[in-house]
Design a protein around this motif. Structure first.
Motif, PDB file in Angstrom:
ATOM      1  N   ILE A 100       0.840  -1.202   0.000  1.00  0.00           N
ATOM      2  CA  ILE A 100       0.000   0.000   0.000  1.00  0.00           C
ATOM      3  C   ILE A 100       0.881   1.261   0.000  1.00  0.00           C
ATOM      4  CG2 ILE A 100      -1.640   1.354   1.375  1.00  0.00           C
ATOM      5  CD1 ILE A 100      -2.876  -1.339   2.291  1.00  0.00           C
ATOM      6  N   GLY A 101       1.890   1.281   0.878  1.00  0.00           N
ATOM      7  CA  GLY A 101       2.775   2.443   0.966  1.00  0.00           C
ATOM      8  C   GLY A 101       3.509   2.678  -0.341  1.00  0.00           C
ATOM      9  N   PHE A 102       4.091   1.623  -0.875  1.00  0.00           N
ATOM     10  CA  PHE A 102       4.837   1.705  -2.131  1.00  0.00           C
ATOM     11  C   PHE A 102       3.911   2.116  -3.277  1.00  0.00           C
ATOM     12  CE2 PHE A 102       7.346   0.266  -5.726  1.00  0.00           C
ATOM     13  CZ  PHE A 102       8.663   0.407  -5.311  1.00  0.00           C
TER      14      PHE A 102
ATOM     15  N   LEU B  15       0.935   3.661  -3.137  1.00  0.00           N
ATOM     16  CA  LEU B  15       0.462   5.045  -2.971  1.00  0.00           C
ATOM     17  C   LEU B  15       1.547   6.020  -3.413  1.00  0.00           C
ATOM     18  CD1 LEU B  15      -1.379   5.464   0.463  1.00  0.00           C
ATOM     19  CD2 LEU B  15      -2.230   6.081  -1.800  1.00  0.00           C
ATOM     20  N   ALA B  16       2.788   5.736  -3.015  1.00  0.00           N
ATOM     21  CA  ALA B  16       3.897   6.620  -3.363  1.00  0.00           C
ATOM     22  C   ALA B  16       4.100   6.654  -4.874  1.00  0.00           C
ATOM     23  CB  ALA B  16       5.167   6.169  -2.652  1.00  0.00           C
ATOM     24  N   LYS B  17       4.053   5.502  -5.523  1.00  0.00           N
ATOM     25  CA  LYS B  17       4.195   5.419  -6.990  1.00  0.00           C
ATOM     26  C   LYS B  17       3.102   6.230  -7.676  1.00  0.00           C
ATOM     27  CE  LYS B  17       7.339   2.535  -8.908  1.00  0.00           C
ATOM     28  NZ  LYS B  17       8.381   3.380  -9.496  1.00  0.00           N
ATOM     29  N   LEU B  18       1.913   6.101  -7.119  1.00  0.00           N
ATOM     30  CA  LEU B  18       0.750   6.766  -7.700  1.00  0.00           C
ATOM     31  C   LEU B  18       0.830   8.281  -7.540  1.00  0.00           C
ATOM     32  CD1 LEU B  18      -1.861   5.318  -8.814  1.00  0.00           C
ATOM     33  CD2 LEU B  18      -2.955   6.019  -6.693  1.00  0.00           C
TER      34      LEU B  18
END
Lengths: 212, 94
Positions: B80-82, B84-87
Protein backbone atom coordinates in the motif's frame (compact mmCIF):
# COMPACT_ATOMS: atom_id res chain seq x y z
CA UNK A 1 -4.86 3.23 22.29
CA UNK A 2 -6.99 2.02 19.38
CA UNK A 3 -10.56 2.97 20.33
CA UNK A 4 -12.97 0.02 19.93
CA UNK A 5 -16.59 0.53 18.89
CA UNK A 6 -18.81 1.52 21.79
CA UNK A 7 -16.53 4.09 23.43
CA UNK A 8 -17.45 7.11 21.30
CA UNK A 9 -20.91 8.28 20.36
CA UNK A 10 -22.23 9.03 16.88
CA UNK A 11 -21.64 12.82 16.90
CA UNK A 12 -17.99 12.34 17.91
CA UNK A 13 -17.55 9.55 15.36
CA UNK A 14 -19.03 11.64 12.55
CA UNK A 15 -17.09 14.79 13.46
CA UNK A 16 -13.77 12.97 13.64
CA UNK A 17 -14.52 11.19 10.34
CA UNK A 18 -15.19 14.50 8.59
CA UNK A 19 -11.98 16.09 9.94
CA UNK A 20 -9.98 12.99 9.02
CA UNK A 21 -11.33 12.80 5.46
CA UNK A 22 -10.49 16.48 4.96
CA UNK A 23 -6.95 16.00 6.26
CA UNK A 24 -6.39 12.92 4.08
CA UNK A 25 -7.58 14.84 1.00
CA UNK A 26 -5.07 17.57 1.81
CA UNK A 27 -2.37 14.95 2.44
CA UNK A 28 -3.00 13.35 -0.97
CA UNK A 29 -2.72 16.73 -2.67
CA UNK A 30 0.45 17.77 -0.84
CA UNK A 31 2.14 14.39 -1.27
CA UNK A 32 1.25 14.44 -4.95
CA UNK A 33 3.11 17.73 -5.20
CA UNK A 34 6.12 16.94 -3.01
CA UNK A 35 7.02 13.27 -3.17
CA UNK A 36 9.98 12.35 -5.38
CA UNK A 37 10.93 9.07 -7.05
CA UNK A 38 13.65 8.35 -4.47
CA UNK A 39 11.12 8.47 -1.64
CA UNK A 40 8.85 5.78 -3.07
CA UNK A 41 10.55 2.84 -1.30
CA UNK A 42 10.80 4.86 1.93
CA UNK A 43 7.02 5.22 2.06
CA UNK A 44 6.54 1.46 1.63
CA UNK A 45 9.22 0.61 4.18
CA UNK A 46 7.83 3.04 6.77
CA UNK A 47 4.26 1.74 6.42
CA UNK A 48 5.50 -1.84 6.81
CA UNK A 49 7.80 -0.98 9.73
CA UNK A 50 5.14 0.97 11.62
CA UNK A 51 2.64 -1.87 11.24
CA UNK A 52 5.13 -4.52 12.40
CA UNK A 53 6.45 -2.41 15.28
CA UNK A 54 2.94 -1.58 16.50
CA UNK A 55 2.35 -5.29 17.13
CA UNK A 56 5.25 -5.41 19.56
CA UNK A 57 3.65 -4.30 22.82
CA UNK A 58 6.12 -3.64 25.61
CA UNK A 59 5.20 -3.65 29.31
CA UNK A 60 5.10 -0.28 31.07
CA UNK A 61 4.07 0.47 34.66
CA UNK A 62 1.14 -1.02 36.57
CA UNK A 63 0.37 -4.12 34.49
CA UNK A 64 -0.13 -2.09 31.35
CA UNK A 65 1.51 -2.35 27.97
CA UNK A 66 2.19 0.18 25.27
CA UNK A 67 3.40 0.08 21.70
CA UNK A 68 5.30 2.21 19.25
CA UNK A 69 3.17 4.65 17.26
CA UNK A 70 5.56 5.76 14.51
CA UNK A 71 3.92 9.09 13.68
CA UNK A 72 6.97 11.13 14.70
CA UNK A 73 9.38 8.91 12.77
CA UNK A 74 7.26 9.10 9.61
CA UNK A 75 6.84 12.88 9.93
CA UNK A 76 10.58 13.42 10.37
CA UNK A 77 11.57 11.14 7.50
CA UNK A 78 8.94 12.11 4.93
CA UNK A 79 7.25 15.28 6.14
CA UNK A 80 3.93 15.59 7.96
CA UNK A 81 1.48 15.19 5.09
CA UNK A 82 3.04 12.03 3.73
CA UNK A 83 3.18 10.78 7.34
CA UNK A 84 -0.60 11.31 7.59
CA UNK A 85 -1.05 9.01 4.58
CA UNK A 86 1.27 6.36 6.03
CA UNK A 87 -0.41 6.40 9.45
CA UNK A 88 -3.88 6.33 7.86
CA UNK A 89 -2.92 3.31 5.74
CA UNK A 90 -1.70 1.44 8.82
CA UNK A 91 -4.80 2.30 10.86
CA UNK A 92 -7.21 1.38 8.04
CA UNK A 93 -5.56 -2.02 7.59
CA UNK A 94 -5.51 -2.62 11.37
CA UNK A 95 -9.20 -1.78 11.56
CA UNK A 96 -10.47 -3.61 8.45
CA UNK A 97 -8.22 -6.66 8.42
CA UNK A 98 -7.24 -7.19 12.06
CA UNK A 99 -10.24 -5.68 13.93
CA UNK A 100 -7.80 -3.54 15.92
CA UNK A 101 -9.82 -0.37 16.51
CA UNK A 102 -13.55 -0.08 15.80
CA UNK A 103 -15.04 0.64 12.39
CA UNK A 104 -17.12 3.52 13.73
CA UNK A 105 -14.09 4.78 15.66
CA UNK A 106 -11.77 4.72 12.62
CA UNK A 107 -12.03 8.47 12.06
CA UNK A 108 -11.17 9.17 15.69
CA UNK A 109 -8.29 6.69 15.66
CA UNK A 110 -6.80 8.25 12.52
CA UNK A 111 -7.28 11.73 13.96
CA UNK A 112 -5.53 10.81 17.25
CA UNK A 113 -2.75 8.53 16.07
CA UNK A 114 -2.30 9.64 12.47
CA UNK A 115 -2.93 13.38 12.38
CA UNK A 116 -2.62 15.02 15.82
CA UNK A 117 0.44 12.89 16.67
CA UNK A 118 2.06 13.70 13.33
CA UNK A 119 1.70 17.48 13.53
CA UNK A 120 2.53 17.76 17.23
CA UNK A 121 5.77 15.82 16.82
CA UNK A 122 6.70 17.45 13.51
CA UNK A 123 6.47 21.03 14.74
CA UNK A 124 8.26 20.25 18.02
CA UNK A 125 11.01 18.49 16.05
CA UNK A 126 11.28 21.34 13.59
CA UNK A 127 11.23 23.99 16.32
CA UNK A 128 14.03 22.34 18.31
CA UNK A 129 16.03 21.61 15.16
CA UNK A 130 15.86 25.26 14.09
CA UNK A 131 16.49 26.57 17.60
CA UNK A 132 19.64 24.48 18.00
CA UNK A 133 20.90 25.54 14.58
CA UNK A 134 20.27 22.20 12.93
CA UNK A 135 23.11 19.81 13.65
CA UNK A 136 22.83 16.06 14.07
CA UNK A 137 22.32 16.19 17.85
CA UNK A 138 19.54 18.75 17.35
CA UNK A 139 17.74 16.34 15.04
CA UNK A 140 17.89 13.55 17.61
CA UNK A 141 16.88 15.75 20.58
CA UNK A 142 14.01 17.20 18.57
CA UNK A 143 12.93 13.74 17.46
CA UNK A 144 12.98 12.35 21.01
CA UNK A 145 10.98 15.19 22.52
CA UNK A 146 8.60 15.36 19.55
CA UNK A 147 7.98 11.60 19.75
CA UNK A 148 7.16 11.79 23.47
CA UNK A 149 4.65 14.57 22.91
CA UNK A 150 3.08 12.74 19.95
CA UNK A 151 2.01 9.87 22.23
CA UNK A 152 0.84 12.08 25.09
CA UNK A 153 -1.14 14.35 22.73
CA UNK A 154 -2.66 11.35 21.01
CA UNK A 155 -3.76 9.79 24.32
CA UNK A 156 -5.19 13.08 25.56
CA UNK A 157 -7.19 13.50 22.34
CA UNK A 158 -8.49 9.95 22.78
CA UNK A 159 -9.54 10.75 26.37
CA UNK A 160 -11.29 13.96 25.28
CA UNK A 161 -13.33 12.04 22.67
CA UNK A 162 -14.30 9.41 25.23
CA UNK A 163 -15.27 12.09 27.75
CA UNK A 164 -17.34 14.10 25.23
CA UNK A 165 -19.14 10.86 24.36
CA UNK A 166 -20.07 10.41 28.02
CA UNK A 167 -18.28 7.05 28.28
CA UNK A 168 -16.10 8.17 31.17
CA UNK A 169 -16.07 11.44 33.11
CA UNK A 170 -13.47 14.07 32.15
CA UNK A 171 -11.78 14.05 35.56
CA UNK A 172 -11.14 10.32 35.23
CA UNK A 173 -10.48 9.81 31.51
CA UNK A 174 -7.97 12.60 30.96
CA UNK A 175 -5.60 12.09 33.92
CA UNK A 176 -5.75 8.30 33.54
CA UNK A 177 -5.05 8.23 29.80
CA UNK A 178 -2.47 11.01 29.81
CA UNK A 179 -0.83 9.62 32.95
CA UNK A 180 -0.16 6.17 31.57
CA UNK A 181 1.01 7.48 28.19
CA UNK A 182 3.66 9.63 29.85
CA UNK A 183 5.43 6.28 30.26
CA UNK A 184 4.49 4.83 26.89
CA UNK A 185 5.92 8.02 25.34
CA UNK A 186 9.38 7.20 26.70
CA UNK A 187 9.37 4.00 24.64
CA UNK A 188 8.28 6.01 21.61
CA UNK A 189 11.16 8.45 22.13
CA UNK A 190 13.76 5.70 22.44
CA UNK A 191 12.60 3.82 19.33
CA UNK A 192 12.27 6.99 17.24
CA UNK A 193 15.76 8.20 18.21
CA UNK A 194 17.26 4.74 17.62
CA UNK A 195 15.77 4.36 14.13
CA UNK A 196 16.62 7.94 13.19
CA UNK A 197 20.23 7.43 14.37
CA UNK A 198 20.42 4.32 12.21
CA UNK A 199 19.23 6.29 9.18
CA UNK A 200 21.65 9.15 9.95
CA UNK A 201 24.57 6.73 10.19
CA UNK A 202 23.76 4.54 7.21
CA UNK A 203 21.87 6.73 4.75
CA UNK A 204 21.91 10.41 5.77
CA UNK A 205 21.02 11.33 2.18
CA UNK A 206 17.53 9.88 2.70
CA UNK A 207 16.89 12.56 5.29
CA UNK A 208 18.11 15.38 3.12
CA UNK A 209 15.46 14.42 0.60
CA UNK A 210 12.78 15.47 3.02
CA UNK A 211 10.64 18.27 1.68
CA UNK A 212 9.29 20.77 4.17
CA UNK B 1 19.17 -7.37 -9.45
CA UNK B 2 21.22 -4.97 -7.38
CA UNK B 3 20.30 -4.89 -3.72
CA UNK B 4 19.01 -1.53 -2.55
CA UNK B 5 18.88 -0.13 0.99
CA UNK B 6 15.22 -0.89 1.32
CA UNK B 7 15.62 -4.58 0.55
CA UNK B 8 17.66 -4.87 3.73
CA UNK B 9 15.20 -2.71 5.65
CA UNK B 10 12.30 -4.88 4.52
CA UNK B 11 14.16 -8.03 5.60
CA UNK B 12 14.65 -6.58 9.10
CA UNK B 13 10.96 -5.61 9.27
CA UNK B 14 9.82 -9.10 8.26
CA UNK B 15 12.12 -10.46 10.97
CA UNK B 16 10.30 -8.23 13.50
CA UNK B 17 7.11 -10.20 12.75
CA UNK B 18 8.77 -13.34 14.10
CA UNK B 19 9.11 -11.49 17.42
CA UNK B 20 5.40 -10.63 17.49
CA UNK B 21 4.41 -13.62 19.68
CA UNK B 22 6.82 -12.27 22.32
CA UNK B 23 4.89 -9.00 22.57
CA UNK B 24 3.41 -8.16 25.97
CA UNK B 25 -0.18 -9.36 26.26
CA UNK B 26 -0.95 -6.95 29.09
CA UNK B 27 -3.84 -4.55 28.38
CA UNK B 28 -2.77 -1.32 26.66
CA UNK B 29 -3.30 2.14 28.16
CA UNK B 30 -6.87 2.56 26.97
CA UNK B 31 -7.88 -1.02 27.87
CA UNK B 32 -6.36 -0.57 31.33
CA UNK B 33 -8.23 2.69 31.95
CA UNK B 34 -11.48 1.11 30.71
CA UNK B 35 -11.04 -1.88 33.04
CA UNK B 36 -10.05 0.20 36.06
CA UNK B 37 -12.95 2.60 35.65
CA UNK B 38 -15.56 0.08 34.61
CA UNK B 39 -16.40 1.12 31.08
CA UNK B 40 -14.83 -1.87 29.32
CA UNK B 41 -18.30 -3.45 29.20
CA UNK B 42 -19.30 -0.79 26.65
CA UNK B 43 -17.12 -2.35 23.93
CA UNK B 44 -19.19 -3.52 20.96
CA UNK B 45 -18.01 -6.62 19.17
CA UNK B 46 -16.78 -5.98 15.63
CA UNK B 47 -19.41 -6.40 12.91
CA UNK B 48 -17.13 -8.67 10.88
CA UNK B 49 -13.88 -10.49 11.51
CA UNK B 50 -11.00 -11.28 9.19
CA UNK B 51 -7.94 -11.78 11.40
CA UNK B 52 -9.28 -10.58 14.79
CA UNK B 53 -6.49 -9.58 17.18
CA UNK B 54 -3.82 -10.82 14.80
CA UNK B 55 -5.07 -14.41 14.90
CA UNK B 56 -6.12 -16.64 12.02
CA UNK B 57 -9.19 -18.84 12.26
CA UNK B 58 -8.23 -22.43 11.48
CA UNK B 59 -4.67 -22.15 12.76
CA UNK B 60 -4.71 -23.37 16.34
CA UNK B 61 -1.04 -22.72 16.95
CA UNK B 62 -1.18 -19.18 18.33
CA UNK B 63 2.50 -18.44 17.79
CA UNK B 64 2.34 -19.47 14.15
CA UNK B 65 -0.93 -17.61 13.56
CA UNK B 66 0.44 -14.37 15.04
CA UNK B 67 3.59 -14.56 12.94
CA UNK B 68 1.59 -15.26 9.78
CA UNK B 69 -0.91 -12.48 10.50
CA UNK B 70 2.01 -10.13 11.09
CA UNK B 71 3.71 -11.11 7.84
CA UNK B 72 0.46 -10.68 5.89
CA UNK B 73 -0.12 -7.22 7.36
CA UNK B 74 3.47 -6.13 6.88
CA UNK B 75 3.58 -7.18 3.22
CA UNK B 76 0.15 -5.64 2.64
CA UNK B 77 1.30 -2.32 4.11
CA UNK B 78 4.54 -2.30 2.17
CA UNK B 79 2.44 -2.75 -0.97
CA UNK B 80 0.00 0.00 0.00
CA UNK B 81 2.78 2.44 0.97
CA UNK B 82 4.84 1.70 -2.13
CA UNK B 83 1.78 1.78 -4.39
CA UNK B 84 0.46 5.04 -2.97
CA UNK B 85 3.90 6.62 -3.36
CA UNK B 86 4.20 5.42 -6.99
CA UNK B 87 0.75 6.77 -7.70
CA UNK B 88 1.27 10.13 -6.03
CA UNK B 89 4.93 10.95 -6.71
CA UNK B 90 5.63 14.19 -8.49
CA UNK B 91 5.59 13.37 -12.19
CA UNK B 92 7.28 16.59 -13.23
CA UNK B 93 10.41 15.89 -11.25
CA UNK B 94 13.53 15.95 -13.37
Amino acid sequence: MHIPDGFIDVPVAVTTFVVTVGAIACAVKTTNHNLGEKQVPMMGVLAAFIFAAQMLNFPVVGGTSGHFLGAALAAILLGPWTAVLIMSSVLVVQCLVFQDGGLLALGANILNMGIISVFVSYYIYKGIYTLLKGNKAARLIGAGIGAWFSVVASATACAIEIAISGTSPWEIAIPAMTGIHIFVGIGESLITVAVLSLVLVTRPDLLELQVA
Amino acid sequence: MKLKWWHGALAIILFLCILAPLASSLPDGLERVAEDHGFDSKIHDPTFRIFPDYSITGIDNEVLATILAGLIGTILLFGIGFGLAKLLKNKHET
